[in-house]
Scaffold this active site. Structure first.
Site, short mmCIF file in Angstrom:
data_model
loop_
_atom_site.label_atom_id
_atom_site.label_comp_id
_atom_site.label_asym_id
_atom_site.label_seq_id
_atom_site.Cartn_x
_atom_site.Cartn_y
_atom_site.Cartn_z
N ASP A 108 0.71 -1.05 0.09
CA ASP A 108 0.09 -0.09 0.03
C ASP A 108 0.68 1.28 -0.05
OD1 ASP A 108 0.93 0.27 2.80
OD2 ASP A 108 -0.94 -0.60 3.44
N HIS A 123 6.12 -8.29 -1.10
CA HIS A 123 5.02 -8.53 -1.91
C HIS A 123 4.73 -7.39 -2.73
CE1 HIS A 123 3.30 -11.61 1.18
NE2 HIS A 123 4.46 -12.02 0.75
N CYS A 134 8.83 -7.77 -21.11
CA CYS A 134 10.06 -7.44 -20.73
C CYS A 134 10.50 -7.13 -19.38
CB CYS A 134 10.59 -6.35 -21.62
SG CYS A 134 9.96 -4.85 -21.16
N CYS A 173 3.50 -0.84 -21.91
CA CYS A 173 4.79 -0.59 -21.69
C CYS A 173 5.62 0.42 -22.35
CB CYS A 173 5.75 -2.24 -21.96
SG CYS A 173 7.68 -2.13 -21.51
N CYS A 176 8.50 -1.86 -24.67
CA CYS A 176 8.12 -2.65 -25.78
C CYS A 176 6.64 -2.74 -26.11
CB CYS A 176 8.80 -4.08 -25.21
SG CYS A 176 7.66 -4.94 -24.06
N GLY A 213 1.33 -6.54 13.31
CA GLY A 213 -0.07 -6.58 12.49
C GLY A 213 -0.03 -7.69 11.37
N ALA A 257 -1.83 -1.34 16.53
CA ALA A 257 -0.68 -0.60 16.28
C ALA A 257 -0.56 0.74 16.49
CB ALA A 257 0.03 -1.29 15.03
P1 NAD Z 1 -3.25 -10.84 7.82
O1 NAD Z 1 -4.75 -9.99 7.42
O2 NAD Z 1 -3.27 -12.44 7.64
O3 NAD Z 1 -3.15 -10.80 9.49
C1 NAD Z 1 -3.55 -9.38 9.92
C2 NAD Z 1 -3.23 -9.30 11.48
O4 NAD Z 1 -2.91 -8.09 12.15
C3 NAD Z 1 -3.81 -10.14 12.33
O5 NAD Z 1 -3.05 -11.22 13.12
C4 NAD Z 1 -4.56 -9.21 13.36
O6 NAD Z 1 -4.85 -9.58 14.42
C5 NAD Z 1 -3.66 -7.93 13.42
N1 NAD Z 1 -4.25 -6.75 13.36
C6 NAD Z 1 -5.54 -6.45 12.82
N2 NAD Z 1 -5.54 -4.98 13.10
C7 NAD Z 1 -4.46 -4.59 13.70
C8 NAD Z 1 -4.26 -3.34 14.34
N3 NAD Z 1 -4.82 -2.19 14.39
N4 NAD Z 1 -3.17 -3.13 14.93
C9 NAD Z 1 -2.32 -4.37 15.11
N5 NAD Z 1 -2.47 -5.71 14.63
C10 NAD Z 1 -3.77 -5.68 13.90
O7 NAD Z 1 -1.99 -10.22 7.17
P2 NAD Z 1 -0.77 -10.64 6.77
O8 NAD Z 1 -0.22 -11.51 7.71
O9 NAD Z 1 -0.12 -9.29 6.38
O10 NAD Z 1 -1.09 -11.46 5.44
C11 NAD Z 1 -1.99 -10.94 4.45
C12 NAD Z 1 -1.34 -10.61 2.97
O11 NAD Z 1 -2.28 -10.03 2.23
C13 NAD Z 1 -0.01 -9.92 3.10
O12 NAD Z 1 0.95 -10.91 2.38
C14 NAD Z 1 0.01 -8.66 2.23
O13 NAD Z 1 0.56 -8.99 1.04
C15 NAD Z 1 -1.60 -8.91 1.81
N6 NAD Z 1 -2.39 -7.59 2.24
C16 NAD Z 1 -1.89 -6.30 2.08
C17 NAD Z 1 -2.69 -5.28 2.44
C18 NAD Z 1 -2.06 -3.92 2.30
O14 NAD Z 1 -1.06 -3.76 1.53
N7 NAD Z 1 -2.48 -3.16 3.56
C19 NAD Z 1 -3.87 -5.33 3.09
C20 NAD Z 1 -4.41 -6.70 3.14
C21 NAD Z 1 -3.72 -7.90 2.85
#
Ligand code: NAD
Length: 274
Positions: A108, A123, A134, A173, A176, A213, A257
């Site tokens: 994000d 990711h 390419c 792109c 290319c 998180g 957090a």
């Molecule tokens: P997940 O959704 O599996 O787990 C999120 C964790 O965060 C949970 O354990 C939850 O208890 C905790 N959580 C929720 N709100 C919180 C807060 N306010 N403060 C602290 N902790 C909090 O997430 P993951 O392990 O990152 O796996 C999800 C995958 O999906 C990632 O690999 C990511 O690439 C992708 N993803 C990305 C985004 C983003 O870019 N913001 C959003 C969703 C998913």
């Protein structure tokens, strides 16, 4: 809780190298739902279809309007998000030379916008495009892309015309002429090698890791805290609910957090030499 925060800040001040490992939870307070949580995107759109390129390509052919709804929803949610106090706290910790890097699973851009400079994106990045032919990369212009989505959503053509319109809207792109895809890691794809090697090296050489998180279910990214622990690092986990990391974390703080990180960083700042 106050005592724990004080102790963690002291440990950060004593550490030679601190690294943060973040997941979707750090951005939840910015309005981006965790994919797995309640109200998360995967409740409405199956990850088996929308979490991988073949599934998306098939949806494009069979249900192009649904694909457009999915893409629009994702981009609108991500575009509305602003860095929250947790992102800003990590940015400040790095500016005070107390944080080496942020290894993130998020796509994000909120870590950088929160002031972090050394961000390792395991990711990928939703705001970057990669050529399918390419592999050239370039940033996605979010304003322009928003206008393209608006235009596509304002028309209601039949399925075949919609397929044609979406195909015409796919960015090309500049090198290319190939079609470009979001430069993110879909399910089943490998991690970007440079980022992965850098993340491993940071995990092996840090003496304290803040794990924030993440449910730590998505591998291989989830192995990063294990690597840090096995090399002797202290693990501080900040999460809503305990995860597999909690079994070996030295400190577990349950809560937002955005509420927990700022007081830790403020305590570190108070302990720095004047
Ligand atoms: P997940 O959704 O599996 O787990 C999120 C964790 O965060 C949970 O354990 C939850 O208890 C905790 N959580 C929720 N709100 C919180 C807060 N306010 N403060 C602290 N902790 C909090 O997430 P993951 O392990 O990152 O796996 C999800 C995958 O999906 C990632 O690999 C990511 O690439 C992708 N993803 C990305 C985004 C983003 O870019 N913001 C959003 C969703 C998913």
């Amino acid at each position: 809780m106050e005592d724990k925060i004080k102790e963690i800040s002291r440990r950060i001040l004593e550490s030679k190298k601190v690294v943060a490992f973040t997941g979707a939870g750090i951005s939840a307070e910015s309005g981006i739902p965790t994919f797995r949580g309640q109200g998360g995107i995967w409740e409405k759109y199956s990850p088996a279809i929308y979490g991988n390129l073949p599934g998306l390509a098939l949806t494009f052919l069979i249900r192009p309007k649904k694909l457009l709804r999915f893409v629009t929803e994702v981009y609108e949610t991500f575009s509305a998000a602003q860095p929250n106090p947790a992102h800003l706290a990590l940015g400040r910790l790095e500016q005070r030379d107390r944080l080496s890097s942020v290894i993130t699973q998020n796509i994000d851009n909120l870590q950088e916008r929160g002031g972090s400079r050394n961000v390792i994106k395991l990711h990928g990045d939703l705001y970057r495009l990669r050529c399918l032919k390419c592999q050239a990369q370039r940033p996605l212009d979010p304003t322009n892309f928003g206008l393209v989505l608006q235009e596509l959503n304002s028309t209601q053509p039949g399925r075949l015309s919609m397929i044609r319109k979406i195909r015409e809207a796919i960015p090309r792109c500049l090198d290319c002429g190939g079609g470009m895809r979001p430069d993110i890691v879909f399910f089943g794809e490998g991690l970007p090698q440079d980022e992965w090697l850098r993340a491993q090296s940071e995990a092996q050489s840090c003496d304290l890791m803040l794990v924030i998180g993440t449910s730590s279910l998505v591998y291989p990214a989830a192995s990063i805290p294990h690597l840090a622990k096995s090399n002797g690092a202290t693990i501080v986990e900040i999460t809503h609910e305990k995860s597999s990391i909690s079994f070996f974390a030295d400190y577990i703080l349950l809560g937002n957090a955005g509420d927990l990180l700022p007081p830790i960083v403020e305590a570190v700042e108070r302990g720095l030499p004047k």
